[in-house]
Design a protein around this motif. Structure first.
Motif, PDB file in Angstrom:
ATOM      1  N   LEU A  66      52.649  -1.042  21.656  1.00  0.00           N
ATOM      2  CA  LEU A  66      53.011  -0.613  20.305  1.00  0.00           C
ATOM      3  C   LEU A  66      53.184  -1.824  19.385  1.00  0.00           C
ATOM      4  O   LEU A  66      52.694  -1.819  18.242  1.00  0.00           O
ATOM      5  N   ALA A  67      53.867  -2.857  19.863  1.00  0.00           N
ATOM      6  CA  ALA A  67      54.065  -4.059  19.056  1.00  0.00           C
ATOM      7  C   ALA A  67      52.729  -4.706  18.705  1.00  0.00           C
ATOM      8  O   ALA A  67      52.509  -5.140  17.571  1.00  0.00           O
ATOM      9  N   LYS A  68      51.831  -4.746  19.659  1.00  0.00           N
ATOM     10  CA  LYS A  68      50.525  -5.356  19.414  1.00  0.00           C
ATOM     11  C   LYS A  68      49.727  -4.550  18.396  1.00  0.00           C
ATOM     12  O   LYS A  68      49.108  -5.127  17.480  1.00  0.00           O
ATOM     13  N   ALA A  69      49.740  -3.239  18.530  1.00  0.00           N
ATOM     14  CA  ALA A  69      49.005  -2.377  17.597  1.00  0.00           C
ATOM     15  C   ALA A  69      49.521  -2.538  16.173  1.00  0.00           C
ATOM     16  O   ALA A  69      48.741  -2.536  15.209  1.00  0.00           O
ATOM     17  N   ASN A  70      50.833  -2.703  16.028  1.00  0.00           N
ATOM     18  CA  ASN A  70      51.439  -2.790  14.695  1.00  0.00           C
ATOM     19  C   ASN A  70      51.401  -4.194  14.092  1.00  0.00           C
ATOM     20  O   ASN A  70      51.337  -4.334  12.863  1.00  0.00           O
ATOM     21  N   SER A  71      51.446  -5.225  14.931  1.00  0.00           N
ATOM     22  CA  SER A  71      51.727  -6.575  14.413  1.00  0.00           C
ATOM     23  C   SER A  71      50.617  -7.600  14.594  1.00  0.00           C
ATOM     24  O   SER A  71      50.640  -8.638  13.925  1.00  0.00           O
ATOM     25  N   LYS A  72      49.681  -7.363  15.470  1.00  0.00           N
ATOM     26  CA  LYS A  72      48.677  -8.393  15.765  1.00  0.00           C
ATOM     27  C   LYS A  72      47.946  -8.859  14.509  1.00  0.00           C
ATOM     28  O   LYS A  72      47.840 -10.071  14.248  1.00  0.00           O
ATOM     29  N   ASP A  73      47.453  -7.925  13.710  1.00  0.00           N
ATOM     30  CA  ASP A  73      46.696  -8.304  12.512  1.00  0.00           C
ATOM     31  C   ASP A  73      47.562  -9.067  11.519  1.00  0.00           C
ATOM     32  O   ASP A  73      47.120 -10.050  10.909  1.00  0.00           O
ATOM     33  N   VAL A  74      48.818  -8.622  11.348  1.00  0.00           N
ATOM     34  CA  VAL A  74      49.725  -9.290  10.412  1.00  0.00           C
ATOM     35  C   VAL A  74      49.985 -10.721  10.861  1.00  0.00           C
ATOM     36  O   VAL A  74      49.950 -11.664  10.063  1.00  0.00           O
ATOM     37  N   TYR A  75      50.246 -10.919  12.148  1.00  0.00           N
ATOM     38  CA  TYR A  75      50.512 -12.252  12.685  1.00  0.00           C
ATOM     39  C   TYR A  75      49.313 -13.174  12.486  1.00  0.00           C
ATOM     40  O   TYR A  75      49.455 -14.341  12.120  1.00  0.00           O
ATOM     41  N   ASN A  76      48.132 -12.650  12.749  1.00  0.00           N
ATOM     42  CA  ASN A  76      46.929 -13.471  12.625  1.00  0.00           C
ATOM     43  C   ASN A  76      46.610 -13.805  11.166  1.00  0.00           C
ATOM     44  O   ASN A  76      46.226 -14.923  10.841  1.00  0.00           O
ATOM     45  N   GLN A  77      46.789 -12.827  10.293  1.00  0.00           N
ATOM     46  CA  GLN A  77      46.460 -13.034   8.881  1.00  0.00           C
ATOM     47  C   GLN A  77      47.379 -14.038   8.206  1.00  0.00           C
ATOM     48  O   GLN A  77      46.963 -14.757   7.299  1.00  0.00           O
ATOM     49  N   GLY A  79      48.697 -16.588   9.661  1.00  0.00           N
ATOM     50  CA  GLY A  79      48.534 -17.899  10.257  1.00  0.00           C
ATOM     51  C   GLY A  79      49.475 -18.186  11.406  1.00  0.00           C
ATOM     52  O   GLY A  79      49.383 -19.235  12.052  1.00  0.00           O
ATOM     53  N   TYR A  80      50.401 -17.266  11.685  1.00  0.00           N
ATOM     54  CA  TYR A  80      51.342 -17.473  12.780  1.00  0.00           C
ATOM     55  C   TYR A  80      50.636 -17.343  14.122  1.00  0.00           C
ATOM     56  O   TYR A  80      50.884 -18.080  15.057  1.00  0.00           O
ATOM     57  N   GLY A  81      49.751 -16.359  14.187  1.00  0.00           N
ATOM     58  CA  GLY A  81      48.970 -16.150  15.402  1.00  0.00           C
ATOM     59  C   GLY A  81      49.635 -15.195  16.379  1.00  0.00           C
ATOM     60  O   GLY A  81      50.855 -15.207  16.543  1.00  0.00           O
ATOM     61  N   TRP A  82      48.827 -14.343  16.989  1.00  0.00           N
ATOM     62  CA  TRP A  82      49.325 -13.405  18.000  1.00  0.00           C
ATOM     63  C   TRP A  82      48.873 -13.865  19.380  1.00  0.00           C
ATOM     64  O   TRP A  82      47.692 -14.150  19.597  1.00  0.00           O
ATOM     65  N   PHE A  83      49.818 -13.912  20.334  1.00  0.00           N
ATOM     66  CA  PHE A  83      49.502 -14.326  21.691  1.00  0.00           C
ATOM     67  C   PHE A  83      50.112 -13.321  22.658  1.00  0.00           C
ATOM     68  O   PHE A  83      51.340 -13.171  22.716  1.00  0.00           O
ATOM     69  N   ASP A  84      49.261 -12.636  23.413  1.00  0.00           N
ATOM     70  CA  ASP A  84      49.731 -11.595  24.329  1.00  0.00           C
ATOM     71  C   ASP A  84      50.799 -12.112  25.286  1.00  0.00           C
ATOM     72  O   ASP A  84      51.861 -11.484  25.459  1.00  0.00           O
ATOM     73  N   ASP A  85      50.532 -13.230  25.937  1.00  0.00           N
ATOM     74  CA  ASP A  85      51.459 -13.755  26.941  1.00  0.00           C
ATOM     75  C   ASP A  85      52.828 -14.059  26.337  1.00  0.00           C
ATOM     76  O   ASP A  85      53.868 -13.802  26.957  1.00  0.00           O
ATOM     77  N   GLU A  86      52.804 -14.610  25.130  1.00  0.00           N
ATOM     78  CA  GLU A  86      54.063 -14.966  24.467  1.00  0.00           C
ATOM     79  C   GLU A  86      54.903 -13.729  24.173  1.00  0.00           C
ATOM     80  O   GLU A  86      56.122 -13.716  24.405  1.00  0.00           O
ATOM     81  N   LYS A  87      54.255 -12.682  23.676  1.00  0.00           N
ATOM     82  CA  LYS A  87      54.992 -11.456  23.354  1.00  0.00           C
ATOM     83  C   LYS A  87      55.473 -10.753  24.611  1.00  0.00           C
ATOM     84  O   LYS A  87      56.613 -10.262  24.661  1.00  0.00           O
ATOM     85  N   GLN A  88      54.639 -10.703  25.636  1.00  0.00           N
ATOM     86  CA  GLN A  88      55.049 -10.063  26.887  1.00  0.00           C
ATOM     87  C   GLN A  88      56.246 -10.774  27.497  1.00  0.00           C
ATOM     88  O   GLN A  88      57.183 -10.137  27.987  1.00  0.00           O
ATOM     89  N   SER A  89      56.231 -12.104  27.442  1.00  0.00           N
ATOM     90  CA  SER A  89      57.352 -12.876  27.969  1.00  0.00           C
ATOM     91  C   SER A  89      58.623 -12.615  27.162  1.00  0.00           C
ATOM     92  O   SER A  89      59.719 -12.462  27.720  1.00  0.00           O
ATOM     93  N   GLU A  90      58.477 -12.537  25.851  1.00  0.00           N
ATOM     94  CA  GLU A  90      59.611 -12.288  24.958  1.00  0.00           C
ATOM     95  C   GLU A  90      60.280 -10.957  25.263  1.00  0.00           C
ATOM     96  O   GLU A  90      61.513 -10.842  25.259  1.00  0.00           O
ATOM     97  N   LEU A  91      59.476  -9.944  25.555  1.00  0.00           N
ATOM     98  CA  LEU A  91      60.012  -8.603  25.806  1.00  0.00           C
ATOM     99  C   LEU A  91      60.637  -8.467  27.190  1.00  0.00           C
ATOM    100  O   LEU A  91      61.287  -7.458  27.477  1.00  0.00           O
ATOM    101  N   LYS A  92      60.436  -9.470  28.046  1.00  0.00           N
ATOM    102  CA  LYS A  92      60.981  -9.405  29.406  1.00  0.00           C
ATOM    103  C   LYS A  92      62.140 -10.372  29.624  1.00  0.00           C
ATOM    104  O   LYS A  92      62.698 -10.428  30.720  1.00  0.00           O
ATOM    105  N   GLU A  93      62.508 -11.118  28.614  1.00  0.00           N
ATOM    106  CA  GLU A  93      63.590 -12.081  28.781  1.00  0.00           C
ATOM    107  C   GLU A  93      64.918 -11.371  29.059  1.00  0.00           C
ATOM    108  O   GLU A  93      65.198 -10.315  28.481  1.00  0.00           O
ATOM    109  N   PRO A  94      65.740 -11.927  29.939  1.00  0.00           N
ATOM    110  CA  PRO A  94      67.020 -11.293  30.288  1.00  0.00           C
ATOM    111  C   PRO A  94      67.929 -11.039  29.086  1.00  0.00           C
ATOM    112  O   PRO A  94      68.718 -10.092  29.087  1.00  0.00           O
TER     113      PRO A  94
END
Length: 307
Positions: A66-77, A79-94
């Motif tokens: 859901l986060a990727k569907a909503n935010s990937k284009d915004v992040y890329n446009q 200049g921040y950039g979207w990175f799958d691994d970074e977001k997946q890690s963020e959502l799994k942090e304790p």
């Protein structure tokens, strides 16, 4: 010494919000069960609390999609950039915490989620300073569920949680180039302003709501309104507080004054709960539901939490 004492107090506040008496991740939705159901606009949703390390894998994956569907284009446009691994890690942090809304009629599919953390304000600039805060990193709503008040419901629930656990600030970093999210916080919600102390960088701005100051402003307005009403109707009687026992109080007693202040805050939170419940469910809360909230507020007082 005073600085160190203040720092220790902030850390104690965060620990209390993060861990229960047994040392496990605290379920901060406990006591707000009435708001775990969202039935509006033909939706039947259940709001669950999860900690990052305890979230079921399927739910975590659904939040990522859901986060990727909503935010990937915004992040890329922007200049921040979207990175799958970074977001997946963020959502799994304790330290990650989540409110996840699932559709009861669609086999529990994720309709929305809010990703937040109990931390210090300085986390936003990689610093261990500032006051205790809830930082909201994601408010993601799936397309079929947008425009129905769900995002606002999740944010208002977070504010109530912050109030209960003595968290004075709710902060939200927003990616530049995302005007819809900025408009949501500045038009659908009240009290969120740019946080100038940490400024902004080329990729994001930071919004902040000072819950203590915001509540004081509301109370001042209500007091002015009541004072005006009493002038017009001098025989009017103020309603009893939430914890009032009907026993006369010594107004010169500092402890009694503190009790009255706590009663006022409890009344304020109870009023917020009832108003929010009415808005989201289209009915008044039942006596048993209100009793449950009152018991939760009294438990909070006994635990030394701020109301």
């Amino acid at each position: 010494m005073a600085v160190e004492a203040a720092r220790m107090d902030r850390m104690a506040v965060l620990k209390r919000a993060l861990r229960d008496e047994s040392g496990r991740d605290r379920d901060v939705m406990r006591g707000f069960e009435a708001f775990s159901s969202y039935q509006k606009c033909d939706m039947d949703l259940k709001v669950e609390f999860h900690a990052g390390k305890g979230m079921p894998k399927a739910t975590n994956n659904a939040c990522f999609v859901l986060a990727k569907a909503n935010s990937k284009d915004v992040y890329n446009q922007c200049g921040y950039g979207w990175f799958d691994d970074e977001k997946q890690s963020e959502l799994k942090e304790p330290s990650a915490r989540f409110l996840v809304a699932k559709d009861v009629n669609e086999e529990g599919q994720v309709a929305a989620f809010l990703h937040f953390r109990f931390t210090l304000q300085g986390e936003l600039v990689d610093s261990e300073d500032g006051e205790a805060a809830i930082i909201v990193y994601d408010v993601q709503v799936a397309s079929p569920y947008r425009g129905k008040g769900l995002g606002k419901h999740l944010m208002q629930t977070i504010e109530l949680i912050a109030d209960r656990y003595r968290i004075p600030f709710v902060m939200v970093p927003i990616i530049k180039g995302d005007p819809k999210t900025l408009a949501f916080f500045q038009s659908k919600l009240k009290g969120y302003q740019k946080f100038l102390e940490y400024g902004e960088d080329e990729h994001q701005i930071i919004l902040c709501k000072d819950l203590v100051h915001f509540r004081m402003e509301i109370q001042e307005k209500e007091a002015a309104t009541k004072a005006s009403a009493q002038v017009e109707s001098p025989n009017s009687v103020m309603p009893a507080g939430l914890a009032s026992s009907g026993t006369p109080r010594d107004t010169t007693d500092a402890e009694s004054a503190g009790d009255r202040a706590n009663d006022d805050c409890a009344d304020d939170i109870l009023s917020q709960l009832m108003d929010l419940f009415r808005q989201q469910n289209g009915r008044e809360a039942t006596e048993s539901e209100v009793t449950q909230w009152m018991n939760t507020l009294r438990e909070a007082t006994a635990e030394g939490l701020r109301l």
